[in-house]
Design a protein around this motif. Structure first.
Motif, PDB file in Angstrom:
ATOM      1  N   GLY A   1       7.082  -9.655  -7.221  1.00 12.64           N
ATOM      2  CA  GLY A   1       7.010 -10.660  -6.172  1.00 12.64           C
ATOM      3  C   GLY A   1       7.313 -10.178  -4.772  1.00 12.64           C
ATOM      4  N   GLU A   2       7.513  -8.875  -4.588  1.00 12.86           N
ATOM      5  CA  GLU A   2       7.731  -8.356  -3.234  1.00 12.86           C
ATOM      6  C   GLU A   2       6.468  -8.410  -2.392  1.00 12.86           C
ATOM      7  OE1 GLU A   2      10.250  -4.736  -2.623  1.00 12.86           O
ATOM      8  OE2 GLU A   2      10.075  -4.610  -4.801  1.00 12.86           O
ATOM      9  N   ALA A   3       5.320  -8.363  -3.048  1.00 16.46           N
ATOM     10  CA  ALA A   3       4.038  -8.384  -2.344  1.00 16.46           C
ATOM     11  C   ALA A   3       3.089  -9.337  -3.057  1.00 16.46           C
ATOM     12  CB  ALA A   3       3.436  -6.981  -2.294  1.00 16.46           C
ATOM     13  N   ASP A   4       2.195  -9.938  -2.287  1.00 18.32           N
ATOM     14  CA  ASP A   4       1.203 -10.843  -2.860  1.00 18.32           C
ATOM     15  C   ASP A   4       0.075 -10.082  -3.549  1.00 18.32           C
ATOM     16  OD1 ASP A   4       2.457 -13.206  -1.780  1.00 18.32           O
ATOM     17  OD2 ASP A   4       1.667 -12.619   0.178  1.00 18.32           O
ATOM     18  N   ALA A   5      -0.231  -8.900  -3.038  1.00 16.50           N
ATOM     19  CA  ALA A   5      -1.318  -8.092  -3.591  1.00 16.50           C
ATOM     20  C   ALA A   5      -1.105  -6.645  -3.185  1.00 16.50           C
ATOM     21  CB  ALA A   5      -2.673  -8.580  -3.090  1.00 16.50           C
ATOM     22  N   VAL A   6      -1.857  -5.761  -3.798  1.00 17.62           N
ATOM     23  CA  VAL A   6      -1.850  -4.343  -3.444  1.00 17.62           C
ATOM     24  C   VAL A   6      -3.271  -3.942  -3.088  1.00 17.62           C
ATOM     25  CG1 VAL A   6      -2.101  -3.692  -5.883  1.00 17.62           C
ATOM     26  CG2 VAL A   6      -1.365  -1.984  -4.225  1.00 17.62           C
ATOM     27  N   LEU A   7      -3.411  -3.065  -2.115  1.00 17.26           N
ATOM     28  CA  LEU A   7      -4.705  -2.476  -1.774  1.00 17.26           C
ATOM     29  C   LEU A   7      -4.630  -0.989  -2.079  1.00 17.26           C
ATOM     30  CD1 LEU A   7      -7.552  -2.857  -0.542  1.00 17.26           C
ATOM     31  CD2 LEU A   7      -6.568  -2.231   1.669  1.00 17.26           C
ATOM     32  N   ALA A   8      -5.569  -0.515  -2.912  1.00 18.61           N
ATOM     33  CA  ALA A   8      -5.585   0.899  -3.307  1.00 18.61           C
ATOM     34  C   ALA A   8      -7.001   1.264  -3.743  1.00 18.61           C
ATOM     35  CB  ALA A   8      -4.598   1.146  -4.446  1.00 18.61           C
ATOM     36  N   ASP A   9      -7.210   2.535  -4.077  1.00 19.05           N
ATOM     37  CA  ASP A   9      -8.503   2.975  -4.597  1.00 19.05           C
ATOM     38  C   ASP A   9      -8.834   2.184  -5.858  1.00 19.05           C
ATOM     39  OD1 ASP A   9      -9.193   5.115  -2.767  1.00 19.05           O
ATOM     40  OD2 ASP A   9      -7.578   6.273  -3.683  1.00 19.05           O
ATOM     41  N   LYS A  10     -10.041   1.667  -5.933  1.00 19.85           N
ATOM     42  CA  LYS A  10     -10.431   0.891  -7.102  1.00 19.85           C
ATOM     43  C   LYS A  10     -10.413   1.739  -8.366  1.00 19.85           C
ATOM     44  CE  LYS A  10     -13.621  -2.746  -8.485  1.00 19.85           C
ATOM     45  NZ  LYS A  10     -14.806  -3.563  -8.087  1.00 19.85           N
TER      46      LYS A  10
ATOM     47  N   ALA B   1       0.857  -1.184   0.000  1.00 17.36           N
ATOM     48  CA  ALA B   1       0.000   0.000   0.000  1.00 17.36           C
ATOM     49  C   ALA B   1       0.893   1.234   0.000  1.00 17.36           C
ATOM     50  CB  ALA B   1      -0.925   0.017   1.211  1.00 17.36           C
ATOM     51  N   GLN B   2       0.349   2.324  -0.482  1.00 17.65           N
ATOM     52  CA  GLN B   2       1.120   3.570  -0.477  1.00 17.65           C
ATOM     53  C   GLN B   2       1.179   4.138   0.937  1.00 17.65           C
ATOM     54  OE1 GLN B   2      -0.356   6.619  -3.113  1.00 17.65           O
ATOM     55  NE2 GLN B   2       1.538   7.781  -3.044  1.00 17.65           N
ATOM     56  N   THR B   3       2.341   4.658   1.293  1.00 21.11           N
ATOM     57  CA  THR B   3       2.559   5.225   2.629  1.00 21.11           C
ATOM     58  C   THR B   3       1.550   6.329   2.945  1.00 21.11           C
ATOM     59  OG1 THR B   3       4.926   4.759   2.477  1.00 21.11           O
ATOM     60  CG2 THR B   3       4.251   6.409   4.086  1.00 21.11           C
ATOM     61  N   ALA B   4       1.086   6.347   4.188  1.00 17.41           N
ATOM     62  CA  ALA B   4       0.215   7.411   4.712  1.00 17.41           C
ATOM     63  C   ALA B   4      -1.143   7.458   4.036  1.00 17.41           C
ATOM     64  CB  ALA B   4       0.905   8.779   4.609  1.00 17.41           C
ATOM     65  N   THR B   5      -1.615   6.314   3.539  1.00 18.96           N
ATOM     66  CA  THR B   5      -2.949   6.231   2.959  1.00 18.96           C
ATOM     67  C   THR B   5      -3.885   5.481   3.896  1.00 18.96           C
ATOM     68  OG1 THR B   5      -2.410   4.166   1.796  1.00 18.96           O
ATOM     69  CG2 THR B   5      -2.051   6.240   0.598  1.00 18.96           C
TER      70      THR B   5
ATOM     71  N   LEU C   1       2.129  -5.639   6.120  1.00 24.88           N
ATOM     72  CA  LEU C   1       2.098  -4.428   5.292  1.00 24.88           C
ATOM     73  C   LEU C   1       3.494  -4.078   4.790  1.00 24.88           C
ATOM     74  CD1 LEU C   1       0.830  -1.728   4.238  1.00 24.88           C
ATOM     75  CD2 LEU C   1       1.280  -0.791   6.525  1.00 24.88           C
ATOM     76  N   VAL C   2       3.609  -3.813   3.487  1.00 28.08           N
ATOM     77  CA  VAL C   2       4.822  -3.216   2.934  1.00 28.08           C
ATOM     78  C   VAL C   2       4.408  -1.900   2.285  1.00 28.08           C
ATOM     79  CG1 VAL C   2       6.233  -5.272   2.648  1.00 28.08           C
ATOM     80  CG2 VAL C   2       4.598  -4.687   0.871  1.00 28.08           C
ATOM     81  N   GLU C   3       5.032  -0.815   2.697  1.00 27.67           N
ATOM     82  CA  GLU C   3       4.650   0.517   2.245  1.00 27.67           C
ATOM     83  C   GLU C   3       5.643   1.057   1.223  1.00 27.67           C
ATOM     84  OE1 GLU C   3       2.723   3.151   5.432  1.00 27.67           O
ATOM     85  OE2 GLU C   3       4.111   1.919   6.586  1.00 27.67           O
ATOM     86  N   PHE C   4       5.109   1.836   0.292  1.00 25.37           N
ATOM     87  CA  PHE C   4       5.928   2.461  -0.741  1.00 25.37           C
ATOM     88  C   PHE C   4       5.526   3.924  -0.886  1.00 25.37           C
ATOM     89  CE2 PHE C   4       5.841  -2.040  -1.615  1.00 25.37           C
ATOM     90  CZ  PHE C   4       7.157  -2.332  -1.946  1.00 25.37           C
ATOM     91  N   ALA C   5       6.489   4.738  -1.296  1.00 24.36           N
ATOM     92  CA  ALA C   5       6.252   6.176  -1.373  1.00 24.36           C
ATOM     93  C   ALA C   5       5.246   6.554  -2.454  1.00 24.36           C
ATOM     94  CB  ALA C   5       7.573   6.911  -1.619  1.00 24.36           C
ATOM     95  N   SER C   6       5.211   5.798  -3.550  1.00 25.69           N
ATOM     96  CA  SER C   6       4.309   6.130  -4.652  1.00 25.69           C
ATOM     97  C   SER C   6       3.406   4.955  -4.975  1.00 25.69           C
ATOM     98  CB  SER C   6       5.102   6.517  -5.901  1.00 25.69           C
ATOM     99  OG  SER C   6       5.735   5.382  -6.466  1.00 25.69           O
ATOM    100  N   ALA C   7       2.276   5.250  -5.600  1.00 29.23           N
ATOM    101  CA  ALA C   7       1.342   4.195  -5.985  1.00 29.23           C
ATOM    102  C   ALA C   7       1.954   3.278  -7.047  1.00 29.23           C
ATOM    103  CB  ALA C   7       0.048   4.822  -6.503  1.00 29.23           C
ATOM    104  N   ASP C   8       2.727   3.844  -7.971  1.00 24.77           N
ATOM    105  CA  ASP C   8       3.379   3.035  -9.006  1.00 24.77           C
ATOM    106  C   ASP C   8       4.247   1.944  -8.390  1.00 24.77           C
ATOM    107  OD1 ASP C   8       2.222   4.457 -11.025  1.00 24.77           O
ATOM    108  OD2 ASP C   8       3.989   5.666 -11.502  1.00 24.77           O
ATOM    109  N   GLU C   9       4.921   2.274  -7.294  1.00 20.64           N
ATOM    110  CA  GLU C   9       5.806   1.304  -6.648  1.00 20.64           C
ATOM    111  C   GLU C   9       5.034   0.139  -6.035  1.00 20.64           C
ATOM    112  OE1 GLU C   9       9.601   3.407  -4.783  1.00 20.64           O
ATOM    113  OE2 GLU C   9       7.787   4.610  -4.436  1.00 20.64           O
ATOM    114  N   THR C  10       3.788   0.386  -5.612  1.00 22.77           N
ATOM    115  CA  THR C  10       3.003  -0.710  -5.047  1.00 22.77           C
ATOM    116  C   THR C  10       2.651  -1.731  -6.129  1.00 22.77           C
ATOM    117  OG1 THR C  10       0.838   0.380  -5.359  1.00 22.77           O
ATOM    118  CG2 THR C  10       2.017   0.830  -3.304  1.00 22.77           C
ATOM    119  N   ILE C  11       2.349  -1.247  -7.320  1.00 26.00           N
ATOM    120  CA  ILE C  11       2.046  -2.143  -8.441  1.00 26.00           C
ATOM    121  C   ILE C  11       3.300  -2.918  -8.834  1.00 26.00           C
ATOM    122  CG2 ILE C  11       1.207  -2.292 -10.802  1.00 26.00           C
ATOM    123  CD1 ILE C  11      -0.895  -1.343  -8.797  1.00 26.00           C
TER     124      ILE C  11
END
Length: 241
Positions: A161-170, A128-132, A145-155
């Motif tokens: 393979g760093e994350a199993d899934a991402v949670l963000a605005d649909k 997920a993106q940091t501070a969301t 939880l693994v946090e990233f500074a930008s939404a692009d980095e979560t994808i």
């Protein structure tokens, strides 16, 4: 003494806005279709079009400023711009630090995206993106939880393979999934977190908040806001009644 200095600074910011016809609109520039930087190097997207229209109705001149998401609230408070218009959901925690206009997007769902079905959303690794609001939800869900500074980095984290899934605005994830050619897919149920999206302002800027609230109300009343939401988010997007 510290409280006195802060109060004086807040009054100065408020006074400086009152004497000016220009409002500095702070956005991230990295969260399409809400906001992004186009090929000409300019802020674009739903919130650029919306912000320009709000300024027109409020008889103000917009100047656009970009700022990284993880420091977007501190830089509003410190006076680097006058608003936050960056897909920011209204939450009680944020409302303790800044003020919000009425919502200009109704409450919309968050969603999980992964590379395959069967991901453990409650015990796996979720980006997920940091501070969301999504990062806060994942942290309390039992998942890692693994946090990233930008939404692009979560994808990117899901893809590498760093994350199993991402949670963000649909609304943010939908075009990415559609353009992935089946590589990415929605998994699990949608999640409702927080209220709608509003424009953030400093608590001292009551005049600016009032002007923007009036402009948002006028766009809701004449149907312009709903039309703009459908243009950028699709005909099935949630709109105002």
């Amino acid at each position: 003494m510290k409280k006195l200095i802060l109060a004086t600074a807040a009054l100065a910011f408020s006074a400086s806005f009152a004497m000016a016809d220009t409002v500095r609109m702070g956005t991230e520039g990295a969260y399409p279709p809400y906001n992004f930087i186009n090929d000409a190097g300019e802020v674009d997207g739903f919130e650029r079009e919306l912000g320009d229209e709000l300024c027109k109705r409020a008889e103000l001149k917009c100047e656009w400023v970009t700022n990284d998401w993880d420091s977007i609230i501190p830089n509003l408070v410190s006076g680097n711009y006058d608003t936050i218009i960056a897909g920011m959901s209204i939450t009680p925690e944020r409302d303790e630090v800044i003020d919000f206009t009425q919502e200009y997007i109704p409450g919309s769902p968050s969603a999980y995206v992964a590379m395959a079905d069967g991901v453990d959303l409650k015990g796996g690794v979720i980006a997920a993106q940091t501070a969301t609001i999504q990062a806060g939800y994942v942290a309390s869900s039992g998942a890692t939880l693994v946090e990233f500074a930008s939404a692009d980095e979560t994808i990117a984290a899901v893809r590498n393979g760093e994350a199993d899934a991402v949670l963000a605005d649909k609304d943010y994830l939908a075009p990415i999934v559609a353009e992935s050619g089946g590589e990415l897919k929605f998994v699990g149920d949608d999640v409702i977190i927080g209220a709608g999206v509003g424009m953030g302002v400093r608590e001292s800027d009551t005049e600016l908040k009032g002007k923007m609230d009036a402009a948002i109300s006028s766009m809701k009343a004449d149907g312009t806001l709903n039309a703009m939401i459908k243009k950028w988010f699709g005909e099935d997007a949630a709109t105002f009644e």
